[in-house]
Design a protein around this motif. Structure first.
Motif, mmCIF file in Angstrom:
data_model
loop_
_atom_site.group_PDB
_atom_site.id
_atom_site.type_symbol
_atom_site.label_atom_id
_atom_site.label_comp_id
_atom_site.label_asym_id
_atom_site.label_seq_id
_atom_site.Cartn_x
_atom_site.Cartn_y
_atom_site.Cartn_z
ATOM 1 N N LEU A 293 0.825 -1.217 0.000
ATOM 2 C CA LEU A 293 0.000 0.000 0.000
ATOM 3 C C LEU A 293 0.856 1.263 0.000
ATOM 4 O O LEU A 293 0.343 2.366 -0.199
ATOM 5 C CB LEU A 293 -0.931 0.002 1.220
ATOM 6 N N LYS A 294 2.163 1.094 0.215
ATOM 7 C CA LYS A 294 3.065 2.241 0.121
ATOM 8 C C LYS A 294 3.166 2.758 -1.307
ATOM 9 O O LYS A 294 3.727 3.831 -1.552
ATOM 10 C CB LYS A 294 4.455 1.859 0.632
ATOM 11 N N ASP A 295 2.634 1.995 -2.237
ATOM 12 C CA ASP A 295 2.617 2.430 -3.634
ATOM 13 C C ASP A 295 1.732 3.665 -3.822
ATOM 14 O O ASP A 295 1.892 4.413 -4.783
ATOM 15 C CB ASP A 295 2.116 1.275 -4.513
ATOM 16 N N PHE A 296 0.802 3.870 -2.887
ATOM 17 C CA PHE A 296 -0.105 5.018 -2.986
ATOM 18 C C PHE A 296 0.595 6.295 -2.515
ATOM 19 O O PHE A 296 1.185 6.339 -1.435
ATOM 20 C CB PHE A 296 -1.355 4.792 -2.132
ATOM 21 N N GLU A 297 0.505 7.336 -3.337
ATOM 22 C CA GLU A 297 0.901 8.684 -2.932
ATOM 23 C C GLU A 297 -0.378 9.449 -2.614
ATOM 24 O O GLU A 297 -1.283 9.528 -3.445
ATOM 25 C CB GLU A 297 1.674 9.389 -4.041
ATOM 26 N N VAL A 298 -0.443 9.999 -1.421
ATOM 27 C CA VAL A 298 -1.682 10.614 -0.942
ATOM 28 C C VAL A 298 -1.466 12.103 -0.710
ATOM 29 O O VAL A 298 -0.453 12.519 -0.134
ATOM 30 C CB VAL A 298 -2.157 9.945 0.369
ATOM 31 N N SER A 299 -2.419 12.903 -1.158
ATOM 32 C CA SER A 299 -2.396 14.346 -0.895
ATOM 33 C C SER A 299 -3.799 14.793 -0.497
ATOM 34 O O SER A 299 -4.793 14.151 -0.836
ATOM 35 C CB SER A 299 -1.912 15.126 -2.121
ATOM 36 N N ARG A 300 -3.845 15.898 0.232
ATOM 37 C CA ARG A 300 -5.123 16.434 0.689
ATOM 38 C C ARG A 300 -5.117 17.953 0.548
ATOM 39 O O ARG A 300 -4.112 18.605 0.846
ATOM 40 C CB ARG A 300 -5.370 16.074 2.149
ATOM 41 N N THR A 301 -6.225 18.496 0.106
ATOM 42 C CA THR A 301 -6.396 19.950 0.058
ATOM 43 C C THR A 301 -7.732 20.297 0.700
ATOM 44 O O THR A 301 -8.667 19.487 0.698
ATOM 45 C CB THR A 301 -6.374 20.483 -1.387
ATOM 46 N N ILE A 302 -7.808 21.497 1.276
ATOM 47 C CA ILE A 302 -9.078 21.992 1.813
ATOM 48 C C ILE A 302 -9.435 23.275 1.080
ATOM 49 O O ILE A 302 -8.571 23.952 0.519
ATOM 50 C CB ILE A 302 -9.013 22.219 3.339
ATOM 51 N N ASN A 303 -10.719 23.596 1.078
ATOM 52 C CA ASN A 303 -11.220 24.638 0.179
ATOM 53 C C ASN A 303 -10.880 26.059 0.607
ATOM 54 O O ASN A 303 -10.988 26.990 -0.191
ATOM 55 C CB ASN A 303 -12.743 24.508 0.025
ATOM 56 N N GLN A 304 -10.474 26.273 1.866
ATOM 57 C CA GLN A 304 -10.157 27.621 2.323
ATOM 58 C C GLN A 304 -8.942 27.583 3.238
ATOM 59 O O GLN A 304 -8.600 26.540 3.803
ATOM 60 C CB GLN A 304 -11.338 28.232 3.102
ATOM 61 N N GLU A 305 -8.311 28.748 3.383
ATOM 62 C CA GLU A 305 -7.214 28.871 4.339
ATOM 63 C C GLU A 305 -7.730 29.326 5.696
ATOM 64 O O GLU A 305 -7.195 28.944 6.730
ATOM 65 C CB GLU A 305 -6.166 29.865 3.825
ATOM 66 N N LYS A 306 -8.769 30.171 5.680
ATOM 67 C CA LYS A 306 -9.356 30.679 6.916
ATOM 68 C C LYS A 306 -10.851 30.389 6.911
ATOM 69 O O LYS A 306 -11.514 30.513 5.883
ATOM 70 C CB LYS A 306 -9.121 32.186 7.062
ATOM 71 N N TYR A 307 -11.351 30.027 8.077
ATOM 72 C CA TYR A 307 -12.776 29.729 8.218
ATOM 73 C C TYR A 307 -13.358 30.559 9.351
ATOM 74 O O TYR A 307 -12.642 30.996 10.259
ATOM 75 C CB TYR A 307 -12.992 28.245 8.538
ATOM 76 N N ARG A 308 -14.665 30.745 9.275
ATOM 77 C CA ARG A 308 -15.420 31.282 10.400
ATOM 78 C C ARG A 308 -16.297 30.168 10.955
ATOM 79 O O ARG A 308 -16.701 29.274 10.216
ATOM 80 C CB ARG A 308 -16.305 32.449 9.963
ATOM 81 N N ALA A 309 -16.576 30.248 12.239
ATOM 82 C CA ALA A 309 -17.429 29.234 12.858
ATOM 83 C C ALA A 309 -18.750 29.140 12.096
ATOM 84 O O ALA A 309 -19.394 30.154 11.821
ATOM 85 C CB ALA A 309 -17.687 29.588 14.319
ATOM 86 N N GLY A 310 -19.131 27.920 11.747
ATOM 87 C CA GLY A 310 -20.354 27.709 10.980
ATOM 88 C C GLY A 310 -20.120 27.526 9.497
ATOM 89 O O GLY A 310 -21.043 27.158 8.766
#
Length: 404
Positions: A58-75
């Protein structure tokens, strides 16, 4: 102990798989006939596939993650995108992909699940999205992503956790509001100004007859001797706009409302043109001295995003320890989610110094004041301490309503 049982489970599954292969082969060899060999040949593809899964890294998998914003407000809504890439296209019957969420995000509503079962087969690139609705205020860390795959019969199961730390900050949500300074009323007369009047004892502009409440040091002895009547110095009146906020960081059901209201008040006071500061005491002590400008708001807003209700001291003790470090000309606003006897007693003592004191009691929507809190509010009003109840509401665009 949990890790030991997981390891034992994997070993048991591997042993069971080998025993099953050996058993079907031995049965075919010794029993002979069509049925026994049919069972062995039918089981052989499943056994070979399980063997491929066993040796596939399973080390063959390269995994990356992104989120839609840098800053959030509660809610706000957080959308995470996980991308998997691999070089060896081994057919995978199923692949479980899970974002390992911290405890403070586990209870967010997930319109798109952070734990998904996929059927990638020969795909070399896999992309999934998950969505967390109404993320709470605070500092959060996404620690990693979990991958699980196995064979058709569940005899072989492989798991890998990819450490992939990503920090993000959720700021308190607040609404624009208008700040208005309130009138000061004292036992002897009243001042109708919306700004607090302060005597500058370094600027003498004249003399007048003595009035009850004048300090002994204000007496002008030369003028008293000339007129044969007690005369006191007349000082230049200065107007103070400065506001020092105190936020209660003890445990309270409406702590988040207090944080949001503190952010809104800070913004409103700065917009009004006044200087503002903040005293925040919990496990850590943070004091923002009186300043104005966007930089001051950014610093306080960042602090409000990170604080937690972890104060081990009663709010009354914090007030008594900190209030003496500021000029008495400042307007002091205490933002708290609860009123208790110790706090009321402390404020009653401070009211004898003719300080400008205000208490803003934050409550969640639908929460009523207790009889005890109502009686404490009456006591504070008798001491000419302004007290108001604040109810933050969150419709389409959040507003903060005030009830004096």
């Amino acid at each position: 102990m949990k890790a030991f049982f997981q390891k034992a489970k994997k070993i048991w599954k591997l042993v069971s798989f080998l025993l099953l292969v050996v058993t079907t082969f031995v049965y075919a060899m010794f029993q002979g006939g069509f049925v026994s060999w049919f069972l062995f040949v039918s089981f052989l593809p499943f056994a070979l596939y399980a063997f491929f899964i066993l040796v596939y890294p399973l080390k063959d998998f390269e995994v990356s993650r992104t989120i839609n914003q840098e800053k959030y407000r509660a809610g706000d809504r957080l959308i995470g995108t996980i991308t998997l890439r691999r070089t060896v296209p081994v057919p995978l019957a199923y692949l479980l992909v899970e974002e390992i969420l911290p405890n403070d995000l586990l209870f967010c509503q997930q319109t798109k699940q952070a734990k998904r079962i996929l059927f990638p087969w020969f795909k070399s690139t896999i992309t999934i999205q998950y969505a967390l609705d109404r993320v709470p205020r605070g500092e959060h860390t996404l620690t990693g992503i979990r991958l699980v795959t196995g064979d058709f019969l569940g005899l072989i199961e492989k798991e890998r956790t990819i450490e992939l730390e990503q920090h993000f900050l959720v700021y308190p949500s607040y609404a624009d509001m208008t700040y208005r300074q309130h009138e000061n009323k004292f036992d002897q007369g009243s001042t109708s100004s919306k700004m607090k009047m302060v005597r500058d004892t370094s600027m003498t502009v004249g003399v007048r007859e003595y009035q009850p409440g004048d300090r002994f040091s204000w007496i002008d002895w030369k003028a008293t001797a000339r007129r044969n009547d007690i005369m006191t110095k007349e000082f230049e009146q200065q107007q103070s706009h400065d506001v020092m906020l105190f936020i209660d960081r003890s445990q309270s059901a409406s702590f988040e409302s207090a944080v949001s209201y503190s952010a809104a008040m800070t913004k409103a006071i700065l917009k009004y043109g006044s200087q503002v500061g903040l005293v925040s005491v919990g496990e850590d002590r943070s004091v923002y001295s009186l300043r104005s400008g966007e930089e001051q708001f950014a610093g306080i807003y960042y602090h409000l995003a990170k604080i937690q209700p972890n104060s081990k001291r009663d709010f009354s003790k914090v007030i008594e320890m900190e209030i003496g470090k500021f000029q008495p000309t400042v307007t002091f606003i205490f933002i708290t989610g609860k009123l208790n006897r110790s706090m009321v007693e402390s404020l009653e003592k401070l009211s004898t110094r003719h300080l400008h004191l205000e208490v803003h009691l934050t409550k969640d929507e639908g929460v009523r004041l207790t009889k005890e809190e109502l009686s404490y509010m009456d006591l504070l009003k008798r001491r000419n301490i302004l007290i108001k109840t604040v109810y933050p509401t969150m419709p389409k665009s959040p507003i903060i309503s005030e009830v004096s």
